[in-house]
Design a protein around this motif. Structure first.
Motif: not given
Ligand code: GLP
Length: 248
Positions: A229-234
């Motif tokens: 799982l990769t999570v990309i957030l601001d």
């Protein structure tokens, strides 16, 4: 789990697109699952730019949409099929017969769902599933309480989603009450998952999803159990996390 925090919307879009592009470059015949929504629009714009600059070839990619509103298909610009076509599928060199949409105007939707599962299996399974998240933790149309073993099926569209999409559907009437969606098991079967979230209104649910208990009350919390799982957030969406373990 890998968490990436980006500083602004432009870097969010670029970083997310880089993740998807990397998958395609490593495996040109990748099978990808695509979410529609405000979060992913800029990411797809970035993918189109990479393609136009000659840096990304979609010629061998297969694509599956994540969900669809009942009765809304390509002729309705608010449908997921039409939006994905406008934002990405129709803008790059994807082969038409490699684009799998959910034919939600069919009379037998259960059959459409069963066939969709077969198509995913026949294509070799989804290599990378791109996901957005609802503020109540829904992924696709899998609302709180959805069983983790659920597969592609007909569901009621959550009230929160219906409210959020009312403007989009205003030209064609009200937001459909039903939809078809990949299930949680379908999503979890993907080789890799990319969860994207931006904005302060997602901060609370991102904390619950990533740091809270794995519980059907927060459907996205199941993603903690995915090995890739990769999570990309601001920064806004990440503001309730302890950032010491996040990369930039
Ligand atoms: C929806 C869709 C999802 C989407 C999510 C987030 O209701 N069914 O596929 O990922 O909401 O949407 P947004 O990115 O607009 O916040």
């Amino acid at each position: 789990m890998r968490i990436v925090v980006t500083q602004d919307h432009e870097s969010f879009n670029r970083r997310s697109a880089r993740e998807i592009a990397g998958q395609i470059r490593n495996k040109p015949d990748s099978v990808l699952g695509f979410a529609t929504g405000n979060t992913t629009e800029g990411v797809y714009r970035e993918l189109v730019s990479l393609h136009r600059e000659g840096q990304l070839d979609f010629g061998h990619v297969s694509s599956f949409v994540l969900d669809e509103y009942e009765g809304a298909f390509l002729a309705n610009p608010a449908s997921c099929a039409a939006r994905m076509t406008a934002q990405l599928f129709g803008q790059v060199n994807m082969q038409k017969n490699h684009v799998y949409l959910m034919e939600s105007t069919a009379t037998d939707l259960d059959r459409v769902c069963a066939e969709y599962e077969v198509q995913i299996r026949k294509s070799g399974g989804i290599d990378l599933q791109i996901l957005g998240i609802g503020t109540n933790g829904h992924i696709a149309f899998n609302e709180p309480g959805t069983a983790f073993h659920s597969i592609t099926r007909v569901v009621n569209v959550g009230e929160q989603t219906r409210t959020a999409r009312a403007g989009m559907f205003s030209a064609s009437g009200e937001v459909p009450r039903k939809g078809v969606t990949m299930g949680i098991k379908t999503i979890m079967n993907a080789g890799r998952i990319l969860l994207l979230a931006k904005g302060a209104d997602k901060a609370g649910i991102i904390r619950e999803t990533l740091l809270g208990p794995v519980d059907a009350k927060v459907p996205a919390s199941v993603l903690q159990l995915h090995p890739f799982l990769t999570v990309i957030l601001d920064t806004q969406a990440s503001k309730e996390l302890n950032l010491s373990f996040a990369e930039e």
